[in-house]
Design an enzyme around this catalytic site. Sequence first.
Site, PDB file in Angstrom:
ATOM      1  N   HIS A   1       0.497  -1.253   0.094  1.00  0.00           N
ATOM      2  CA  HIS A   1       0.084  -0.007   0.016  1.00  0.00           C
ATOM      3  C   HIS A   1       0.878   1.226   0.105  1.00  0.00           C
ATOM      4  O   HIS A   1       0.416   2.468  -0.484  1.00  0.00           O
ATOM      5  CB  HIS A   1      -0.990  -0.201   1.110  1.00  0.00           C
ATOM      6  CG  HIS A   1      -2.029  -1.130   1.249  1.00  0.00           C
ATOM      7  ND1 HIS A   1      -2.845  -1.504   2.166  1.00  0.00           N
ATOM      8  CD2 HIS A   1      -2.480  -1.713   0.275  1.00  0.00           C
ATOM      9  CE1 HIS A   1      -3.387  -2.304   2.025  1.00  0.00           C
ATOM     10  NE2 HIS A   1      -3.360  -2.705   0.864  1.00  0.00           N
TER      11      HIS A   1
ATOM     12  N   ARG B   1      -3.169  -9.550   5.618  1.00  0.00           N
ATOM     13  CA  ARG B   1      -2.894  -9.436   4.396  1.00  0.00           C
ATOM     14  C   ARG B   1      -2.026  -8.525   4.022  1.00  0.00           C
ATOM     15  O   ARG B   1      -1.590  -7.951   2.890  1.00  0.00           O
ATOM     16  CB  ARG B   1      -4.312  -8.814   3.905  1.00  0.00           C
ATOM     17  CG  ARG B   1      -5.473  -9.763   3.964  1.00  0.00           C
ATOM     18  CD  ARG B   1      -6.628  -8.993   3.343  1.00  0.00           C
ATOM     19  NE  ARG B   1      -7.429  -7.913   3.879  1.00  0.00           N
ATOM     20  CZ  ARG B   1      -8.444  -7.361   3.473  1.00  0.00           C
ATOM     21  NH1 ARG B   1      -8.622  -7.511   2.298  1.00  0.00           N
ATOM     22  NH2 ARG B   1      -8.754  -6.427   4.251  1.00  0.00           N
ATOM     23  N   PHE B   2      -1.132  -8.128   4.937  1.00  0.00           N
ATOM     24  CA  PHE B   2       0.346  -7.588   4.842  1.00  0.00           C
ATOM     25  C   PHE B   2       0.364  -6.258   3.922  1.00  0.00           C
ATOM     26  O   PHE B   2       1.397  -5.937   3.192  1.00  0.00           O
ATOM     27  CB  PHE B   2       1.208  -8.515   4.011  1.00  0.00           C
ATOM     28  CG  PHE B   2       1.102 -10.049   4.319  1.00  0.00           C
ATOM     29  CD1 PHE B   2       1.235 -10.464   5.737  1.00  0.00           C
ATOM     30  CD2 PHE B   2       0.657 -11.076   3.743  1.00  0.00           C
ATOM     31  CE1 PHE B   2       1.240 -11.687   6.218  1.00  0.00           C
ATOM     32  CE2 PHE B   2       0.671 -12.477   3.976  1.00  0.00           C
ATOM     33  CZ  PHE B   2       0.645 -12.759   5.458  1.00  0.00           C
ATOM     34  N   CYS B   3      -0.923  -5.481   4.195  1.00  0.00           N
ATOM     35  CA  CYS B   3      -0.639  -4.040   3.505  1.00  0.00           C
ATOM     36  C   CYS B   3      -0.777  -4.429   1.940  1.00  0.00           C
ATOM     37  O   CYS B   3       0.156  -3.326   1.369  1.00  0.00           O
ATOM     38  CB  CYS B   3       0.199  -3.092   3.923  1.00  0.00           C
ATOM     39  SG  CYS B   3       0.136  -2.646   5.637  1.00  0.00           S
ATOM     40  N   ALA B   4      -1.320  -5.448   1.324  1.00  0.00           N
ATOM     41  CA  ALA B   4      -1.192  -5.632   0.132  1.00  0.00           C
ATOM     42  C   ALA B   4      -2.407  -6.263  -0.525  1.00  0.00           C
ATOM     43  O   ALA B   4      -2.570  -7.362  -0.985  1.00  0.00           O
ATOM     44  CB  ALA B   4      -0.070  -6.565  -0.213  1.00  0.00           C
TER      45      ALA B   4
END
Length: 439
Positions: free
Chosen positions: A124, A361-364
Site C-alpha cells: 500500500h 493481508r500484509f498491506c497488499a
Amino acid sequence: MTATLDRPCAPIARVSGCDLSVPLVQGGSRVYANFDYAASAPALAQVTDRVAELLPFYASVHRGAGYASRVSTDCYESARGSVARFVNCADDQTVVFTRNTTDSLNLLAACVPGDTVVLDVEHHANFLPWRHRGRRVVTTAESIETTIDRLADELRAKPAALLAITGASNVTGEVLPLKRLATLAHRFGARILVDAAQLAPHRRIDLCASGIDYLAFSGHKLYAPFGAGVLIGRRDWLDAAEPYLAGGGAVREVTVANVEWAPSPQRHEAGSPNVLGAVALAAACDAIGSLDEATVREQESYLTERLRAGLEGIAGVRFLRIWSDSADGVGIVAFTLAGFEPGHVAAYLSAEYGIGVRDGRFCAHPLLARLGVDDGALRASVGLGTSVVDVDRLIAAVAALVESGPGWDYRSDEGQWNPVPETRERLTGHGAAGSPCGW
C-alpha cells in the site's frame, strides 16, 4: 544460489533480542524465535552501540555552536555519506532522510511531474500515494515476462513520468529484474522508482549500475529501528517541487512577503531532524556493507529452502507465489494452512512455542485478493539473526498443530485471536510487574 540442506547454520550477525525469553501460555518460557523480520527487523549490535555512543552528544543540528551540536551535525551529515555509499549513488542523486518508506514515497509522489505507472501487487505504501496523482495500474500477469510486456505496452501507449515498482514482494519475497525494468522505463522516457523496503535488507543495490532513478527504504526493516528512512534520487524533481514540510531548516531566506527555499535534501527536511535515527540507519548500512555478500545470500537461501522444504511436507500447507517464472527471492515464505485461520495459527505459535510470525493481508490487499486469499495468510521471514534451530522449531510447531491440534483454547475477538485464558503475565494487563515500558 542453491544451498544444501544438511549443514549447521548459526546466525550471520548478533541482533537485539537474540536471547529474549518470552512466557508461554502453558507455563514456562522459551527463547523468542523471530520470523517477522519483513515487518520490522531487530537492531544490529553495531547499531545499538553507535546510538549509545552518540547519545551523550545529542543536541540540535546545523545551527548550534556548542561542541555537542557540532558533533551531532557532523554525525547527521556523515550519515548521508554512509547511505550514499551503501547504494552507490550517482552524482546527480541526493539522500533525503524521512520517517520510513511510506514517508519517502509520499514525498516523491508530490514531486512527480506527470503520470505514474504501478503494478497491482504493490504494498500500500507504493500504491496509495499515487492514487490522486495520475496513477495507472497495470494488472500483473502469471509470469514476469508477460508482466513486463504489459508494462511496456502501457508505457508505449501513453507517456508516463515514472514507473514505481517493488524491488521484492513483501508478501512472497519474489524479486523483479530491476536493471531490465529501469532500461524499459528509460526507453519510453520515464524514470523508475524502486520500493526497496524488502530488498535492501537482503540484496546489495547499486544505483549507478542498475540505472534506478529513485530508491526508498526504511531503517526499521534494515536493522535500525529508530524511526528513520530514506528517499534517494535525482535532484531536479526534488528541487522543483514544493517542500514536503514547510518550516525551519528548509529555507534560505524568509521575509514577511516571500520565502526562498533551500535545495534538496534540506528542502524536504524541515524541522528538527531525527539525528539518532539517521545515524542508526547509517550504522546499519555500514555494518551490512561490511558483510560478505555471497555468504549472506547463501545462508539466507539455505534457511529459506530448509523452511520451505519442511513446511512442504505438512498436509494442508499452500505456498503463495505471484509469478510462475520467478527465479530469485529474498527470505520470505508466505503460506496458508487448510482448516485454520491465519490469525489462529499465529496466536498458537506465539502462545505455545514462543514463535513470532505475521498474519493478515500484509498491506497488499489487491495482491492477496488476486492470489485468492482475501482472508489473509501467514508469513515467515528470516534475517541475519535467524538460525537453523529457529527454522526447525517453526516447522515442528506447524506439524504438531496439524497432527494434534492446539494445546490451548483460542478465541477470535474482532479478528484478533487470543488464547483463553491468557496466562502470560505481561499480556494480562497494563502495569504488569517486570514488563517493559510500564505495561
